[in-house]
Design an enzyme around this catalytic site. Structure first.
Site, mmCIF file in Angstrom:
data_model
loop_
_atom_site.group_PDB
_atom_site.id
_atom_site.type_symbol
_atom_site.label_atom_id
_atom_site.label_comp_id
_atom_site.label_asym_id
_atom_site.label_seq_id
_atom_site.Cartn_x
_atom_site.Cartn_y
_atom_site.Cartn_z
ATOM 1 N N CYS A 142 -17.219 -19.662 12.841
ATOM 2 C CA CYS A 142 -16.922 -19.852 11.411
ATOM 3 C C CYS A 142 -16.789 -21.340 11.059
ATOM 4 O O CYS A 142 -17.766 -22.073 11.148
ATOM 5 C CB CYS A 142 -15.690 -19.047 11.005
ATOM 6 S SG CYS A 142 -15.563 -18.817 9.201
ATOM 7 N N HIS A 235 -16.873 -13.772 11.811
ATOM 8 C CA HIS A 235 -15.740 -13.514 12.697
ATOM 9 C C HIS A 235 -15.926 -12.170 13.401
ATOM 10 O O HIS A 235 -15.195 -11.212 13.129
ATOM 11 C CB HIS A 235 -14.437 -13.497 11.897
ATOM 12 C CG HIS A 235 -13.930 -14.850 11.519
ATOM 13 N ND1 HIS A 235 -13.318 -15.692 12.419
ATOM 14 C CD2 HIS A 235 -13.942 -15.496 10.337
ATOM 15 C CE1 HIS A 235 -12.963 -16.809 11.807
ATOM 16 N NE2 HIS A 235 -13.342 -16.726 10.538
ATOM 17 N N GLU A 237 -14.950 -11.397 16.155
ATOM 18 C CA GLU A 237 -13.760 -11.102 16.966
ATOM 19 C C GLU A 237 -12.647 -10.423 16.171
ATOM 20 O O GLU A 237 -11.661 -9.940 16.764
ATOM 21 C CB GLU A 237 -13.215 -12.393 17.585
ATOM 22 C CG GLU A 237 -12.395 -13.287 16.671
ATOM 23 C CD GLU A 237 -13.204 -14.123 15.693
ATOM 24 O OE1 GLU A 237 -12.594 -14.895 14.912
ATOM 25 O OE2 GLU A 237 -14.455 -14.031 15.707
#
Length: 305
Positions: A142, A235, A237
């Site tokens: 990001c 993102h 994750e």
């Protein structure tokens, strides 16, 4: 995958509760293999939540990974206790003489600032320059991806009219890249940001390869330098409830926030969101570790150039 982290790190208990294999330090010492030495530069405010998210994504490979946690010393964290940072995090001065197989640079909620307005920008530039000779492959996330692309390749970031917020569909544009092996032609990933990359800057630079893109979110995965630099603008994750927590946090503060797109079932925030990007996240990190860290890093880390 056996992740080797400090026995007393709070993330350990959370990962073990999810049946993720976290290896005790004493057991790792008795294994006759060289683990992949990995550095996590954690720029997120809630560092403990980010630790769990990243470690979870690294958990789906048989490789043993030894992780060092890195903080910037030119910024005082307001959302993570000083005791936690002192116990588990290193500063750049402590690791600058070391070499690593892989490194992850997280995002940070500072994308509306100009790069040189970020209080730790000079230190981050020093770390990114150091990574060119001391790390075999660097994975940027990001704002970390925006910062890396700007520092290494001069790619500008541009303000968006409104926040890009939600879970968006992406297309694989370079299926021959090892990083994209096993990907579906279409897959989903979360985004939460106020800026975007200047697409013209990316397309005009022959050193950069766009490997996945979204009609709504723009370039998503960009690689350079034979995969030694990987830039992911979203993102993957994130947990299932991360965007929900962000939405209700801002809503309760009276801040302007729109409903995250393609996230809540039937766009109803009263319903629990489903995590529709988990398999993509695991595959992305597994491919990075396998093809760009494990299979290509020199056994002797002193040979990294």
């Amino acid at each position: 995958m056996p992740i080797k982290i400090a026995d007393s790190l709070p993330a350990r208990a959370m990962l073990e509760a999810e049946h993720i294999f976290v290896m005790p330090e004493d057991r790792a010492l008795h294994q006759d293999i060289r683990p992949l030495h990995t550095l996590l530069l954690n720029l997120m405010p809630n560092k403990q939540a980010t630790e769990v998210q990243i470690f979870r994504c690294l958990s789906n490979t048989p490789l043993q990974i030894e992780i060092d946690l890195l903080q910037v010393s030119s910024h005082v964290s307001k959302n993570t206790s000083a005791d936690h940072l002192l116990a588990f995090y290193k500063t750049f001065d402590e690791i600058r003489s070391r070499r690593y197989d892989g490194m992850i640079i997280t995002g940070a909620p500072v994308e509306q600032l100009e790069f040189d307005e970020v209080d730790y920008w000079d230190e981050l530039c020093e770390i990114m320059e150091w990574s060119k000779t001391n790390v075999h492959s660097v994975f940027h996330i990001c704002w970390g991806a925006q910062a890396g692309l700007y520092y290494h390749y001069g790619v500008r970031k541009l303000p968006l009219e409104k926040k890009l917020f939600g879970v968006f569909r992406h297309s694989v544009t370079n299926p021959r890249m090892p990083l994209m092996r096993g990907f579906d032609d279409r897959f989903r990933a979360p985004h939460s940001r106020h800026t975007e990359l200047c697409l013209e800057d990316v397309l005009s630079n022959p050193a950069l390869s766009i490997d996945a893109i979204s009609d709504e979110a723009g370039p998503y995965i960009i690689t350079a330098n034979g995969g030694r630099q990987i830039f992911v603008t979203g993102h993957s994750e994130y947990d299932a409830n991360t965007l929900s927590d962000e939405y209700f946090r801002d809503l309760n503060k009276g801040l302007p926030i729109e409903l995250p797109r393609h996230y809540f079932p039937e766009d109803d925030p009263a319903q629990l969101p489903l995590q529709t990007w988990r398999s993509h996240a695991h595959l992305l990190y597994t491919n990075w570790l396998n093809y760009y860290v494990y299979q290509s890093t020199p056994y002797d880390l002193d040979q990294i150039r």
